[in-house]
Write an enzyme that holds these catalytic residues in place. Structure first.
Site, mmCIF file in Angstrom:
data_model
loop_
_atom_site.group_PDB
_atom_site.id
_atom_site.type_symbol
_atom_site.label_atom_id
_atom_site.label_comp_id
_atom_site.label_asym_id
_atom_site.label_seq_id
_atom_site.Cartn_x
_atom_site.Cartn_y
_atom_site.Cartn_z
ATOM 1 C CE LYS A 1 -44.401 -12.170 -94.328
ATOM 2 N NZ LYS A 1 -45.015 -11.984 -93.025
ATOM 3 C CD GLU B 1 -48.549 -6.124 -93.281
ATOM 4 O OE1 GLU B 1 -49.291 -6.536 -92.364
ATOM 5 O OE2 GLU B 1 -47.934 -6.883 -94.048
ATOM 6 C CE1 TYR B 2 -47.244 -5.235 -87.664
ATOM 7 C CE2 TYR B 2 -47.307 -3.858 -85.703
ATOM 8 C CZ TYR B 2 -47.402 -5.093 -86.293
ATOM 9 O OH TYR B 2 -47.680 -6.194 -85.524
ATOM 10 C CG ASN C 1 -44.855 -8.823 -91.439
ATOM 11 O OD1 ASN C 1 -44.810 -8.970 -92.647
ATOM 12 N ND2 ASN C 1 -45.347 -9.750 -90.635
ATOM 13 N NE ARG D 1 -24.724 9.811 -73.626
ATOM 14 C CZ ARG D 1 -23.639 9.104 -73.925
ATOM 15 N NH1 ARG D 1 -22.721 9.625 -74.725
ATOM 16 N NH2 ARG D 1 -23.452 7.912 -73.416
#
Length: 457
Positions: A183, A190-191, A187, A428
């Site tokens: 879930k 969905e964003y 979301n 690096r």
């Protein structure tokens, strides 16, 4: 079948009505007595009040239920969930009872609670999507866990959930608290989709000079084909609305966007797991940027207004780019779910996950069948990939902001074209001696490969 429901806010009230209308006897409680009275009034208007019992405290709730008991929690995430669980223990719930957290809790809290309450009762989790309308008439329900109490609840949840082609949009997607993780990622997707639609609107409105109604017409034509989705549909409707002075509704709304946390959790967990979901993260940051003026760093992050440029856009190319970008937003979310499942040994079933998203939820779309086809299908969409590249380049030329569009193009380009990571590896190792991996797979250092002169300082 009796079930109890704690929390009669917007989601709780509507799910309660859905349950009793489908034939379940419900014992309901909310600390606000007005919420119970409102639910009873709604049940009376539907003629189903004989299947509803409003109680004044959790003790009465537990006494009314015959063991083994089933209790659904629709209370705000966080400390309140634990407070209710502890009250239920004091009220007499036992080890054979199942308590299902149906709110937007953090999945990590769900894992902790399963261990915390394992000798008291069965604690399970379920994410619910669809808002008030979905809860009332058929939401998407993403459950998890293998607790013994599920066999009592599954037949009812299959009835109250939305359905798609006669298949229920309820499923136990995986083990432990994976339902809340799924879930959460739902979301996050969905964003990204909301922001992507807003960016396409922005490009058409500011970049090409179209009116909101003209953009609404374009969205409507897209919705009549393979791009039909809930979010595109409501966006079309919003853009067609005007006030009494014929001012577009969107022009009356402030630009600051709120958030309740699940998008942020998605970004945080993706970073922790080392799984790239740039489109989802960009959508979260886009909301944060709209609130910059209200932050402590406002002076350091507020710049002078800049002129933007008008452009001409091929609408068919834009449609193809939007379709391709939408698919990639979903694919990033599914990759995150798969990675988390592997890391936590949840055994999440992605096919079941997609089934729960087919109807009832906010991210439902007709093209979910295409998403289910996987990466191999994505690789066949060469024209759509070119369209995304072209539209992204044109959009950026306007000087406007397109965080999700640009991040999605960066995502697919990074995974399908030569990378620049070799230079970053060398950097690096140069300053921190972190090591490098050669094409042969060996771990080495720059000094093992070449004689370096004195390092630059």
């Amino acid at each position: 079948m009796q079930v109890a429901l704690v929390g009669l806010g917007v989601m709780g009230k509507n799910l309660a009505l859905n349950l009793i209308e489908k034939g379940m006897t419900l014992v309901a409680y909310d600390k606000n007595p007005d919420a119970g009275a409102e639910l009873l009034s709604c049940a009376q208007s539907l003629g189903v009040e004989e299947r509803l019992h409003i109680v004044s405290d959790l003790g009465d709730m537990v006494r009314r239920l015959e063991p083994p008991r089933s209790v659904l929690l629709l209370v705000p995430a966080g400390e309140l969930v634990d407070a209710v669980c502890n009250e239920l223990i004091e009220a007499g719930v036992s080890k054979g009872d199942i308590i299902v957290d149906c709110g937007n809790s953090n999945y990590k809290d769900g894992i902790a609670r399963k261990l915390k309450y394992q000798n008291k009762f069965e604690f399970a989790t379920m994410g619910i999507s669809g808002g008030a309308e979905g809860a009332r008439h058929g939401p998407a329900m993403m459950a998890s866990g293998s607790e013994g109490g599920w066999e009592r609840l599954v037949p009812w949840f299959e009835k109250v959930a939305a359905s798609y082609n006669s298949e229920s949009c309820f499923a136990r997607v995986g083990q432990s608290a994976s339902g809340h993780f799924v879930k959460m990622v739902h979301n996050g997707i969905e964003y990204a989709l909301m922001q992507l639609i807003a960016e396409v609107y922005h490009l058409l409105r500011i970049g090409t000079g179209r009116s909101p109604k003209e953009v609404a017409e374009i969205f409507e034509s897209w919705s009549e084909g393979e791009l039909n989705s809930y979010l595109l549909s409501i966006s079309r409707h919003i853009l067609s609305l005007e006030d009494s002075n014929q001012t577009p509704l969107v022009d009356l709304i402030d630009n600051k966007v709120g958030a309740k946390g699940t998008g942020l959790w998605t970004a945080q967990n993706a970073l922790e797991l080392g799984i790239a979901v740039p489109s989802l993260v960009a959508a979260v940051q886009a909301r944060h940027l709209t609130n910059t003026i209200s932050t402590l760093a406002a002076k350091e992050m507020t710049y002078q207004a800049k002129e933007t440029q008008k452009i001409d856009i091929d609408l068919e190319e834009l449609k193809s780019a939007f379709y391709f970008a939408s698919l990639l937003c979903y694919r990033q979310g599914l990759a995150l779910i798969k990675g988390a499942s592997r890391s936590h040994q949840w055994k999440v079933d992605l096919a079941k996950t997609l089934q729960t998203w087919r109807a009832g939820c906010i991210i439902r779309a007709d093209y979910l069948d295409d998403i289910a086809k996987g990466v191999d299908f994505i690789d066949t969409l060469e024209n759509e990939a070119k369209a995304l590249r072209s539209i992204t380049g044109q959009a950026i030329q306007t000087g406007l902001a397109f965080p999700v569009l640009a991040s999605t193009q960066t995502y697919i380009a990074t995974l399908s074209t030569p990378s620049n990571g070799h230079l970053v590896q060398a950097q690096r190792d140069y300053f921190g001696e972190h090591g490098i991996k050669t094409h042969s797979g060996e771990t080495s250092h720059l000094t093992d490969l070449v004689d370096l002169p004195e390092k630059v300082r």
